[in-house]
Design a protein around this motif. Sequence first.
Motif, PDB file in Angstrom:
ATOM      1  N   LEU A  42      16.456 -58.954  12.611  1.00  0.00           N
ATOM      2  CA  LEU A  42      15.250 -59.698  12.967  1.00  0.00           C
ATOM      3  C   LEU A  42      14.448 -58.959  14.032  1.00  0.00           C
ATOM      4  CD1 LEU A  42      16.686 -63.334  13.101  1.00  0.00           C
ATOM      5  CD2 LEU A  42      14.981 -62.477  11.485  1.00  0.00           C
ATOM      6  N   GLN A  43      15.175 -58.391  14.999  1.00  0.00           N
ATOM      7  CA  GLN A  43      14.495 -57.657  16.059  1.00  0.00           C
ATOM      8  C   GLN A  43      13.755 -56.448  15.495  1.00  0.00           C
ATOM      9  OE1 GLN A  43      17.075 -56.158  19.127  1.00  0.00           O
ATOM     10  NE2 GLN A  43      15.474 -56.244  20.680  1.00  0.00           N
ATOM     11  N   GLU A  44      14.405 -55.782  14.547  1.00  0.00           N
ATOM     12  CA  GLU A  44      13.774 -54.620  13.911  1.00  0.00           C
ATOM     13  C   GLU A  44      12.521 -55.030  13.147  1.00  0.00           C
ATOM     14  OE1 GLU A  44      14.891 -51.288  10.512  1.00  0.00           O
ATOM     15  OE2 GLU A  44      16.506 -52.366  11.544  1.00  0.00           O
ATOM     16  N   LYS A  45      12.625 -56.183  12.414  1.00  0.00           N
ATOM     17  CA  LYS A  45      11.460 -56.679  11.665  1.00  0.00           C
ATOM     18  C   LYS A  45      10.327 -57.039  12.615  1.00  0.00           C
ATOM     19  CE  LYS A  45      11.377 -57.947   7.753  1.00  0.00           C
ATOM     20  NZ  LYS A  45      10.850 -57.323   6.512  1.00  0.00           N
ATOM     21  N   ALA A  46      10.682 -57.662  13.730  1.00  0.00           N
ATOM     22  CA  ALA A  46       9.663 -58.046  14.704  1.00  0.00           C
ATOM     23  C   ALA A  46       8.999 -56.823  15.312  1.00  0.00           C
ATOM     24  CB  ALA A  46      10.296 -58.900  15.802  1.00  0.00           C
ATOM     25  N   GLN A  47       9.829 -55.825  15.638  1.00  0.00           N
ATOM     26  CA  GLN A  47       9.279 -54.614  16.228  1.00  0.00           C
ATOM     27  C   GLN A  47       8.328 -53.910  15.271  1.00  0.00           C
ATOM     28  OE1 GLN A  47      12.709 -52.384  17.450  1.00  0.00           O
ATOM     29  NE2 GLN A  47      12.700 -53.213  19.524  1.00  0.00           N
ATOM     30  N   LYS A  48       8.662 -53.946  13.990  1.00  0.00           N
ATOM     31  CA  LYS A  48       7.787 -53.310  13.010  1.00  0.00           C
ATOM     32  C   LYS A  48       6.442 -54.017  12.926  1.00  0.00           C
ATOM     33  CE  LYS A  48      11.219 -51.153   9.977  1.00  0.00           C
ATOM     34  NZ  LYS A  48      11.815 -51.125   8.630  1.00  0.00           N
ATOM     35  N   GLN A  49       6.445 -55.337  13.237  1.00  0.00           N
ATOM     36  CA  GLN A  49       5.204 -56.086  13.178  1.00  0.00           C
ATOM     37  C   GLN A  49       4.333 -55.839  14.397  1.00  0.00           C
ATOM     38  OE1 GLN A  49       6.167 -60.199  12.533  1.00  0.00           O
ATOM     39  NE2 GLN A  49       6.539 -59.922  10.343  1.00  0.00           N
ATOM     40  N   TRP A  50       4.953 -55.588  15.551  1.00  0.00           N
ATOM     41  CA  TRP A  50       4.117 -55.418  16.738  1.00  0.00           C
ATOM     42  C   TRP A  50       4.220 -54.041  17.383  1.00  0.00           C
ATOM     43  CZ3 TRP A  50       7.348 -54.504  20.814  1.00  0.00           C
ATOM     44  CH2 TRP A  50       8.621 -55.112  20.815  1.00  0.00           C
ATOM     45  N   THR A  51       4.846 -53.079  16.664  1.00  0.00           N
ATOM     46  CA  THR A  51       4.843 -51.696  17.141  1.00  0.00           C
ATOM     47  C   THR A  51       4.611 -50.731  15.987  1.00  0.00           C
ATOM     48  OG1 THR A  51       7.227 -51.392  16.849  1.00  0.00           O
ATOM     49  CG2 THR A  51       6.478 -52.175  19.001  1.00  0.00           C
ATOM     50  N   ARG A  52       4.095 -49.578  16.322  1.00  0.00           N
ATOM     51  CA  ARG A  52       3.962 -48.483  15.359  1.00  0.00           C
ATOM     52  C   ARG A  52       4.803 -47.329  15.866  1.00  0.00           C
ATOM     53  NH1 ARG A  52      -1.640 -45.847  15.187  1.00  0.00           N
ATOM     54  NH2 ARG A  52      -2.284 -47.855  14.363  1.00  0.00           N
ATOM     55  N   ASP A  53       5.769 -46.901  15.062  1.00  0.00           N
ATOM     56  CA  ASP A  53       6.685 -45.826  15.432  1.00  0.00           C
ATOM     57  C   ASP A  53       6.386 -44.632  14.538  1.00  0.00           C
ATOM     58  OD1 ASP A  53       8.718 -44.149  16.110  1.00  0.00           O
ATOM     59  OD2 ASP A  53      10.326 -45.614  15.888  1.00  0.00           O
ATOM     60  N   VAL A  54       5.793 -43.611  15.129  1.00  0.00           N
ATOM     61  CA  VAL A  54       5.361 -42.442  14.365  1.00  0.00           C
ATOM     62  C   VAL A  54       6.095 -41.200  14.861  1.00  0.00           C
ATOM     63  CG1 VAL A  54       3.409 -40.993  13.702  1.00  0.00           C
ATOM     64  CG2 VAL A  54       3.080 -43.453  14.020  1.00  0.00           C
ATOM     65  N   ALA A  55       6.630 -40.426  13.927  1.00  0.00           N
ATOM     66  CA  ALA A  55       7.271 -39.164  14.298  1.00  0.00           C
ATOM     67  C   ALA A  55       6.220 -38.160  14.744  1.00  0.00           C
ATOM     68  CB  ALA A  55       8.046 -38.608  13.109  1.00  0.00           C
ATOM     69  N   VAL A  56       6.516 -37.436  15.800  1.00  0.00           N
ATOM     70  CA  VAL A  56       5.618 -36.383  16.287  1.00  0.00           C
ATOM     71  C   VAL A  56       6.313 -35.050  16.043  1.00  0.00           C
ATOM     72  CG1 VAL A  56       4.370 -35.454  18.261  1.00  0.00           C
ATOM     73  CG2 VAL A  56       4.701 -37.927  18.046  1.00  0.00           C
ATOM     74  N   ASP A  57       5.744 -34.263  15.149  1.00  0.00           N
ATOM     75  CA  ASP A  57       6.374 -33.001  14.792  1.00  0.00           C
ATOM     76  C   ASP A  57       6.337 -32.014  15.952  1.00  0.00           C
ATOM     77  OD1 ASP A  57       7.030 -33.749  12.214  1.00  0.00           O
ATOM     78  OD2 ASP A  57       5.109 -33.104  11.388  1.00  0.00           O
ATOM     79  N   ALA A  58       7.419 -31.297  16.101  1.00  0.00           N
ATOM     80  CA  ALA A  58       7.443 -30.205  17.075  1.00  0.00           C
ATOM     81  C   ALA A  58       6.602 -29.052  16.541  1.00  0.00           C
ATOM     82  CB  ALA A  58       8.878 -29.743  17.292  1.00  0.00           C
TER      83      ALA A  58
END
Length: 702
Positions: A42-58
């Motif tokens: 549930l926490q993961e689902k909630a975080q996906k709704q109110w956060t954007r997690d984007v990989a930053v390439d080296a």
Amino acid sequence: MSTSRVLVTRKRLLVILIILSVLIILLMSRVGYWSLFKGEWLQEKAQKQWTRDVAVDAKRGSIFDRNMYVLAQSAAADTVALQPETIDKAGNADQVADELSRILEMPREDVYAKATNTEKKEIWLKRQITTEQSEEIANLKLKGVSLIGDVKRFYLNKDFASQVIGYTTQDGVGQTGIEKRYNSTLEGRQGRQVTETAKDGSGVPNGQEMVIEPQDGQSVVLTIDEMAQSILEDACNSLYADHSPDSVQGLVLDVTTGEVLAMANIPQFDLNNPPREDATALASMSVNTITATPYEPGSIFGVFTLAAAMNENMAGEYSCSGSVVVDGEKISCRAVHGTQNMMQAVEDHCSIAAALQSDALGKDTLYQYLKAFGFGEKTGIDFSTDTQGDVMEKKYARQADVALMGAGENMKVSQIQMANALASILNGGTLYTPRLVLGLADSNGNIVEKYEAEVKGQTVSSEVASQIKEMMLDYIQSGDGTQAQIAGYSVGGLSGSSAFYDGDTPMQGKMVSSFFAFAPSETPRYLVMVTANGIASGESNDTVCAPYAKKVLEDILKNNNIAPDDEAARSAQKTVVPNVVGMEMQTAKDTLENAGLTVKLDGSGNVLSQIPAAEEEVYAGSTVTLNMETKSESAPVAEMTTVPDFAGMSIADARDAAVAAGLKFVALGDGVAQGQKPAANLQVEKGTTVTVQFNLQIDTAQ
């Protein structure tokens, strides 16, 4: 109230209490289930709704030549992302489709379909766009459209050493060549960017953001010399155009270390635009034939049979009548050579003498020297492909097989195996592991790890090596290899031809022709190999590659200021490089040609910089590469700077001046600056290394 009524009331209360207790237990169980077993989900689902997690390439490490000229590098290139819910709320889907399809040159219907797909929170529309496109999109400030930082790989010289450098996927994963072999070193470590977002994916004012910085990859410094590579590719392209073989390969090897100074495969392809849509064609283009594809060496292999025989004091004389039967199998020669010793047999490409000499050596001795020269096993070259060839296992070899192998038949080797084995004879008998990488560098271009030459073993004695070297010198001076003679220099070499195969089937009317040339004669350093695969059969097959190998060797000797053997030629061939920076292309070309130099143009317009620099003393005929204003490649244009005049400065002051100008600084000696390279006031690329000579000033009492 009667007793019966009281009992009924109590029973009702008890039932209600039981029901409530059960409900409470069920509710607590459900809450416990979701908290204990589904909490993280549930926490993961909630975080996906109110956060954007984007990989930053080296940032992927660069690839340099041995002189730190950039061959491949990564640069920032934004990716366009859409937030369909935000676009839907803003009602600007038509504007987004119109503007982005125009800027990105994409079908409008494709952009519109993605912009209105509200089932997805975010959609990447196009990756690695140009700087101009990025700026234009940013200026529009379209709601629901964002730019995400990305990294794109650029190959500054397009098809230069394409099969050696290799290429990456759009995600920056090495697929072939050095890019693949050193992928883990180059790629670095990925970072992350986590930001708070609203339900529709848009940003939250004053929202929190967490950034885990990526760790950039290390750079790879090749043994390849950009100038030698250009010389080799030009010669191989000329051979390809003049004689129309299926393919051409070329190699320049430093026989004293095993370092590969140049390696070419023709035809080439543009590394910036590989044909990704045609996997078969791309796979074929990407093959480095020199390291990956074994071939039957043919008559030229006799030099190794000769070396083994001489080292065992078994070299004899043999009579060639055009054919011979060994162990019931007929072996044929191209001509009737009569009686000759093994040195004459190698110069005459006599298969009969080589076969009989191999038969005399015997299976055990032949296989001993095959192993000593590195045949039948991988060379150990630091590259993505390294074939061991195809040498029959010793236990299965018949007497006839041994004879045929001595003549370069019934076996397959790679071109790098052939060149490396011959290099061991030229350097006095030491077999090195061939190398394509000098070391690793950090993001500032500082060498952090340097690889040293690796000795694999001794092939033959120095006395035997010296005698074979003299035979190879004679082959160029008075034998069939006279086309490779270079005025002022003593050059040695060998040629050979063999059958051309399509799989396991020899092709009628086609051959493989190879030519090896080396110099200087006294202490050989440069070995040049040029091979034409699938060239039309003819009488000149053995030497068709000779003029092209000669051109490569001659230009390399002159560009590396190797003095001619003849003293008169030595003094007559020196010239000073004129300063042509700032000149128009044709004027610069005329100026250099009038000074006895050849010109290589990189772009068009006016000259931005030149290599070698002005006032350097080189041999006549040397190549000067001009870096022009207009480049044919869309990679970022290097920023230029003016070289300061360091004369009279202390080391500290000179270092500060160099750093301020964006230059790398190398100090030689101590005291005050007395000389420098490149010369003062020249225009060079930022990041160029400037070397300053310092000397102590001593006041002498009168």
